[in-house]
Design a protein around this motif. Sequence first.
Motif, PDB file in Angstrom:
ATOM      1  N   PRO A 174       0.828  -1.207   0.000  1.00  0.00           N
ATOM      2  CA  PRO A 174       0.000   0.000   0.000  1.00  0.00           C
ATOM      3  C   PRO A 174       0.864   1.259   0.000  1.00  0.00           C
ATOM      4  O   PRO A 174       1.959   1.271   0.554  1.00  0.00           O
ATOM      5  CB  PRO A 174      -0.819  -0.113   1.288  1.00  0.00           C
ATOM      6  CG  PRO A 174      -0.102  -1.102   2.132  1.00  0.00           C
ATOM      7  CD  PRO A 174       0.680  -1.984   1.215  1.00  0.00           C
ATOM      8  N   GLY A 175       0.360   2.296  -0.628  1.00  0.00           N
ATOM      9  CA  GLY A 175       1.047   3.588  -0.656  1.00  0.00           C
ATOM     10  C   GLY A 175       0.215   4.615   0.080  1.00  0.00           C
ATOM     11  O   GLY A 175      -0.808   4.299   0.685  1.00  0.00           O
ATOM     12  N   ARG A 176       0.640   5.852   0.017  1.00  0.00           N
ATOM     13  CA  ARG A 176      -0.073   6.907   0.743  1.00  0.00           C
ATOM     14  C   ARG A 176      -1.497   7.099   0.209  1.00  0.00           C
ATOM     15  O   ARG A 176      -2.403   7.424   0.956  1.00  0.00           O
ATOM     16  CB  ARG A 176       0.684   8.224   0.626  1.00  0.00           C
ATOM     17  CG  ARG A 176       1.977   8.202   1.408  1.00  0.00           C
ATOM     18  CD  ARG A 176       2.690   9.504   1.316  1.00  0.00           C
ATOM     19  NE  ARG A 176       2.076  10.450   2.240  1.00  0.00           N
ATOM     20  CZ  ARG A 176       2.478  11.677   2.432  1.00  0.00           C
ATOM     21  NH1 ARG A 176       3.502  12.135   1.735  1.00  0.00           N
ATOM     22  NH2 ARG A 176       1.884  12.458   3.286  1.00  0.00           N
TER      23      ARG A 176
ATOM     24  N   MET B 210      -4.495   1.494  -1.955  1.00  0.00           N
ATOM     25  CA  MET B 210      -4.523   0.261  -1.168  1.00  0.00           C
ATOM     26  C   MET B 210      -3.543  -0.737  -1.763  1.00  0.00           C
ATOM     27  O   MET B 210      -3.062  -0.548  -2.885  1.00  0.00           O
ATOM     28  CB  MET B 210      -5.934  -0.309  -1.155  1.00  0.00           C
ATOM     29  CG  MET B 210      -6.934   0.628  -0.500  1.00  0.00           C
ATOM     30  SD  MET B 210      -8.552  -0.084  -0.281  1.00  0.00           S
ATOM     31  CE  MET B 210      -8.255  -1.368   0.865  1.00  0.00           C
ATOM     32  N   MET B 211      -3.265  -1.810  -1.013  1.00  0.00           N
ATOM     33  CA  MET B 211      -2.414  -2.878  -1.529  1.00  0.00           C
ATOM     34  C   MET B 211      -3.033  -3.439  -2.802  1.00  0.00           C
ATOM     35  O   MET B 211      -4.259  -3.566  -2.907  1.00  0.00           O
ATOM     36  CB  MET B 211      -2.298  -3.993  -0.474  1.00  0.00           C
ATOM     37  CG  MET B 211      -1.481  -5.179  -0.927  1.00  0.00           C
ATOM     38  SD  MET B 211      -1.493  -6.532   0.264  1.00  0.00           S
ATOM     39  CE  MET B 211      -0.484  -5.864   1.550  1.00  0.00           C
ATOM     40  N   ARG B 212      -2.190  -3.781  -3.749  1.00  0.00           N
ATOM     41  CA  ARG B 212      -2.670  -4.354  -5.003  1.00  0.00           C
ATOM     42  C   ARG B 212      -2.190  -5.792  -5.112  1.00  0.00           C
ATOM     43  O   ARG B 212      -0.988  -6.048  -5.093  1.00  0.00           O
ATOM     44  CB  ARG B 212      -2.176  -3.529  -6.189  1.00  0.00           C
ATOM     45  CG  ARG B 212      -2.777  -2.145  -6.214  1.00  0.00           C
ATOM     46  CD  ARG B 212      -2.322  -1.370  -7.414  1.00  0.00           C
ATOM     47  NE  ARG B 212      -2.867  -0.016  -7.350  1.00  0.00           N
ATOM     48  CZ  ARG B 212      -2.548   0.941  -8.185  1.00  0.00           C
ATOM     49  NH1 ARG B 212      -1.701   0.702  -9.174  1.00  0.00           N
ATOM     50  NH2 ARG B 212      -3.083   2.136  -8.070  1.00  0.00           N
ATOM     51  N   VAL B 213      -3.154  -6.710  -5.212  1.00  0.00           N
ATOM     52  CA  VAL B 213      -2.852  -8.129  -5.310  1.00  0.00           C
ATOM     53  C   VAL B 213      -3.464  -8.646  -6.599  1.00  0.00           C
ATOM     54  O   VAL B 213      -4.674  -8.523  -6.817  1.00  0.00           O
ATOM     55  CB  VAL B 213      -3.435  -8.919  -4.105  1.00  0.00           C
ATOM     56  CG1 VAL B 213      -3.090 -10.392  -4.224  1.00  0.00           C
ATOM     57  CG2 VAL B 213      -2.920  -8.344  -2.796  1.00  0.00           C
ATOM     58  N   ASN B 214      -2.635  -9.203  -7.448  1.00  0.00           N
ATOM     59  CA  ASN B 214      -3.112  -9.724  -8.723  1.00  0.00           C
ATOM     60  C   ASN B 214      -3.984 -10.951  -8.497  1.00  0.00           C
ATOM     61  O   ASN B 214      -3.661 -11.802  -7.666  1.00  0.00           O
ATOM     62  CB  ASN B 214      -1.913 -10.076  -9.617  1.00  0.00           C
ATOM     63  CG  ASN B 214      -2.334 -10.391 -11.031  1.00  0.00           C
ATOM     64  OD1 ASN B 214      -2.730 -11.507 -11.310  1.00  0.00           O
ATOM     65  ND2 ASN B 214      -2.251  -9.408 -11.901  1.00  0.00           N
TER      66      ASN B 214
END
Length: 199
Positions: A22-24, A27-31
């Motif tokens: 996750p960045g500022r 959200m977290m990116r999950v393939n």
Amino acid sequence: MISSDEKTSIQARCRCHPTLAPGRARMMRVNHEYERGGAVAYLAAYDVHQARVFGRCAPSTGIVPFMALVEQVMTVEPYASAKRVFWVVDNGSSHRGQAAIDRLTARFPNAVMVHTPIHASWLNQVEIFFSVVQRKVVSPNDFTNLDEVKQRLAEFEQRYNATAKPFRWKFTRRDLRDLLTRISDHERQDIPTELPHAA
């Protein structure tokens, strides 16, 4: 007091694209696409007073893997020389019924198996530990192979044992008595009263 169970089918899923942290502003990116690398069962025995975990991985659950976990715990101190060691388990097939009780006490006479009520495995504190494992180790499931899964579980267990404190169990004996009373009262209300016979 040992709380024990199995977390079944932890899969090694190799994602087609790496998971992005996750960045500022995202959200977290999950393939969602992945290749399957097999599955493993994680068996754990949790000392509820010491917050110490004994874990092991096995290809599947069953009597043999469960008894190997028992052997792992009961052959070390303080459990080997303890007067009694309570093993709290659910009613899973690896440790169900009188046969499981007899098998345990035949191998370790100081071990006492205690089953949680059916459909109440949440009373078993190892389930809280498994919840921690799910959030901190397994999710997102992004492993290239089963060896990576096993290594991550072993490393987490080592860190957990170095830093954890016992869970503050909030469900007291009084709460249990109140719950059982409410259930009993409810069951009495559900009993139909006899109706007079029609003439």
